[in-house]
Design an enzyme around this catalytic site. Structure first.
Site, short mmCIF file in Angstrom:
data_model
loop_
_atom_site.label_atom_id
_atom_site.label_comp_id
_atom_site.label_asym_id
_atom_site.label_seq_id
_atom_site.Cartn_x
_atom_site.Cartn_y
_atom_site.Cartn_z
N ARG A 115 51.44 18.20 49.89
CA ARG A 115 51.74 19.25 48.90
C ARG A 115 51.01 20.52 49.33
O ARG A 115 49.78 20.55 49.38
CB ARG A 115 51.27 18.80 47.51
N LYS A 155 42.21 24.02 48.18
CA LYS A 155 41.41 23.52 47.06
C LYS A 155 39.93 23.87 47.21
O LYS A 155 39.45 24.26 48.27
CB LYS A 155 41.60 22.01 46.91
#
Length: 281
Positions: free
Chosen positions: A262, A228
């Site tokens: 995840r 991210k």
């Protein structure tokens, strides 16, 4: 500080109890994913990616049909086209694997639940309150996330919180309790602080440092930090060079009590979590 122990928190999906740490593999049927650039957009490519993830040790596969960030509009019918048949095929080929679908739409949740999904992963914090009703009606799980009140697929502008962790806690716990009151099994509900969703890098780092406050609620915590922007901005690295930073954040998150991870790199995450488990022993 000893590691937080999430093992006492029950988590059951697809008729089985998940272990102390569970890996959720990302499989996007989108042509414009920020990480894989559409590599698994095709049906056969997506199905093959699921197979690889399962072979590498994924407990859960998270199928998404809409890019998280801004981009071309994807209406309900197109999202359904991208995900429903894939869910059905994965259910047939991998009966013991937990199938998650990344969606905020109740219509999509209804269709994928009928096709065999075990978990609805609402990364946008509940913009459609009917999604929890769908999970309850089908006896499947739900991820309750925090996006700071943003509309789906939008980015924050100068977002501010008096205390970002307090805001996250208030929202996700309320959503989890609401889902349980509607009939979603308590052992099938997860909470997710949703790093970068409605947050800047400082917020995402603060959430990571204080993740034990989320695991301390008793709800299993999902972290979705893989590659991210907050990792990239912290390290000054483009998306394709954020793997090492991702594994570092996964390790810290596991130590602080996160339960589900995840990720794009299943094998790497499995090794990282094995190291954390060894340290915890």
């Amino acid at each position: 500080m000893p590691p937080a122990d999430p093992g006492a928190v029950p988590l059951r999906l697809n008729g089985r109890a998940l272990g102390r740490y569970a890996i959720m593999a990302v499989v996007n049927r989108t042509p414009d994913s920020f990480f894989d650039r559409g590599a698994t957009y095709g049906f056969d490519a997506a199905l093959a990616a699921v197979g690889r993830a399962v072979e590498e040790g994924a407990d859960i596969v998270d199928i998404g049909g809409v890019k998280a960030g801004p981009g071309d509009e994807v209406d309900v019918s197109e999202e359904l086209r991208r995900v429903v048949d894939l869910v059905a095929a994965v259910r047939e080929r991998h009966p013991r694997t937990v199938i998650s679908v990344d969606t905020w739409r109740a219509e999509v949740g209804e269709a994928v639940a009928a096709a065999g999904a075990d978990l609805l992963n609402d990364t946008w914090g509940g913009p459609d309150p009917r999604l929890a009703e769908v999970a309850a009606a089908h006896g499947i799980g739900l991820v309750c996330a925090h996006a700071g009140g943003l509309d789906p697929r939008t980015r924050p502008h100068r977002t501010g919180y008096r205390d970002v962790v307090a805001d996250v806690l208030e929202h996700v716990v309320a959503e989890a309790e609401r889902a349980a009151a509607l009939g979603v099994r308590r052992d099938a509900i997860l909470i997710d602080p949703a790093h970068d969703f409605g947050k800047n890098t400082r917020h995402s780092l603060e959430i990571t440092r204080r993740l034990a406050e989320l695991s301390g609620t008793g709800w299993p915590v999902l972290v979705a930090v893989s590659n991210k922007d907050f990792i990239g901005e912290t390290l000054g690295q483009p998306v394709e060079k954020r793997g090492v930073g991702t594994m570092a954040v996964l390790g810290v998150s596991a130590w602080l009590g996160a339960r589900v991870f995840r990720v794009h790199d299943v094998a790497g995450a499995r090794r990282a979590l094995a190291a954390v488990s060894a340290l915890a022993r």
